[in-house]
Write a protein that holds these residues in place. Structure first.
Motif, mmCIF file in Angstrom:
data_model
loop_
_atom_site.group_PDB
_atom_site.id
_atom_site.type_symbol
_atom_site.label_atom_id
_atom_site.label_comp_id
_atom_site.label_asym_id
_atom_site.label_seq_id
_atom_site.Cartn_x
_atom_site.Cartn_y
_atom_site.Cartn_z
ATOM 1 N N ALA A 1 79.525 108.677 33.865
ATOM 2 C CA ALA A 1 79.098 109.395 33.846
ATOM 3 C C ALA A 1 77.335 108.349 33.325
ATOM 4 O O ALA A 1 76.721 109.407 33.037
ATOM 5 N N ARG A 2 77.965 106.945 32.617
ATOM 6 C CA ARG A 2 76.641 107.249 32.076
ATOM 7 C C ARG A 2 76.441 106.961 30.390
ATOM 8 O O ARG A 2 74.891 106.908 30.020
ATOM 9 N N ASP A 3 77.588 107.406 29.935
ATOM 10 C CA ASP A 3 77.094 108.076 28.584
ATOM 11 C C ASP A 3 77.626 107.168 27.719
ATOM 12 O O ASP A 3 78.829 107.216 27.117
ATOM 13 N N ARG A 4 76.410 106.773 27.309
ATOM 14 C CA ARG A 4 76.221 105.262 26.108
ATOM 15 C C ARG A 4 77.272 105.793 25.274
ATOM 16 O O ARG A 4 78.126 105.397 24.040
ATOM 17 N N GLN A 5 76.653 107.636 24.516
ATOM 18 C CA GLN A 5 76.946 107.632 23.340
ATOM 19 C C GLN A 5 78.174 108.367 23.320
ATOM 20 O O GLN A 5 79.249 107.603 22.160
ATOM 21 N N THR A 6 79.233 108.481 24.786
ATOM 22 C CA THR A 6 81.062 108.306 23.967
ATOM 23 C C THR A 6 81.247 107.006 24.389
ATOM 24 O O THR A 6 81.958 107.360 23.550
ATOM 25 N N LEU A 7 80.978 106.593 25.189
ATOM 26 C CA LEU A 7 80.682 105.098 24.671
ATOM 27 C C LEU A 7 80.455 104.018 23.156
ATOM 28 O O LEU A 7 82.055 103.700 22.742
#
Length: 172
Positions: A45-51
């Protein structure tokens, strides 16, 4: 009769890469656990904050925060080309996760992640496990990705963004 069966079933996840009288045993595929699934979902999902939230302090986390183009290419590719990226491997579910042996399982752990179809293609009919222990089948970043985790005060956190090659200290 039920108690011994339940006890044996409870110990199965601990088997990992057990050693028998005939030598090491091949680890078994499993589905991603909840945290791994969250990390893989965030990559797709290209979810940087979760990463970032699931990463330990270090160069890989810093690269995520800085939106480093090298880290982005490692995860998602460039100009639609995803071969050899995390997204490329994770985009072919279902996934097969292999727990890799660790010298310090209390503080560090590693996994190899395949698409189930690719793992089934690579796995020989009769597994050959060298005495040095299990080695993933195939080629890293083409057939599987390897992710390392460390146990922090906040719990298990990804330490390397699944083998992101970061700036190394000069040698010599």
């Amino acid at each position: 009769m039920r108690l011994p069966v339940l006890a044996a079933l409870a110990l199965l996840p601990l088997a990992g890469c057990a050693t028998t009288e005939s030598g090491p045993v091949e680890p078994q595929c499993r589905a991603p656990n909840a945290q791994e699934f969250e990390i893989f979902r965030a990559i797709v999902a290209r979810d940087r904050q979760t990463l970032i939230r699931n990463s330990a302090q270090g160069p890989a986390r810093s690269a995520l925060i800085a939106e480093d183009p090298y880290a982005s290419g490692h995860m998602w590719g460039s100009q639609g080309y995803t071969s050899g990226t995390l997204l490329g491997i994770l985009s072919d579910p279902p996934l097969c996760v292999i727990d890799l042996p660790s010298a310090t399982p209390e503080t560090q752990r590693s996994i190899a992640v395949y698409s189930q179809a690719r793992y089934d293609q690579l796995r020989p009919a009769v597994p050959v496990i060298p005495e040095t222990g299990y080695q993933p089948y195939g080629y890293h970043r083409r057939d599987y990705i390897e992710c390392r985790f460390v146990n922090t005060a906040e719990g298990w956190r990804m330490s390397d963004l699944c083998s992101l090659v970061t700036a190394q200290a000069p040698t010599g």
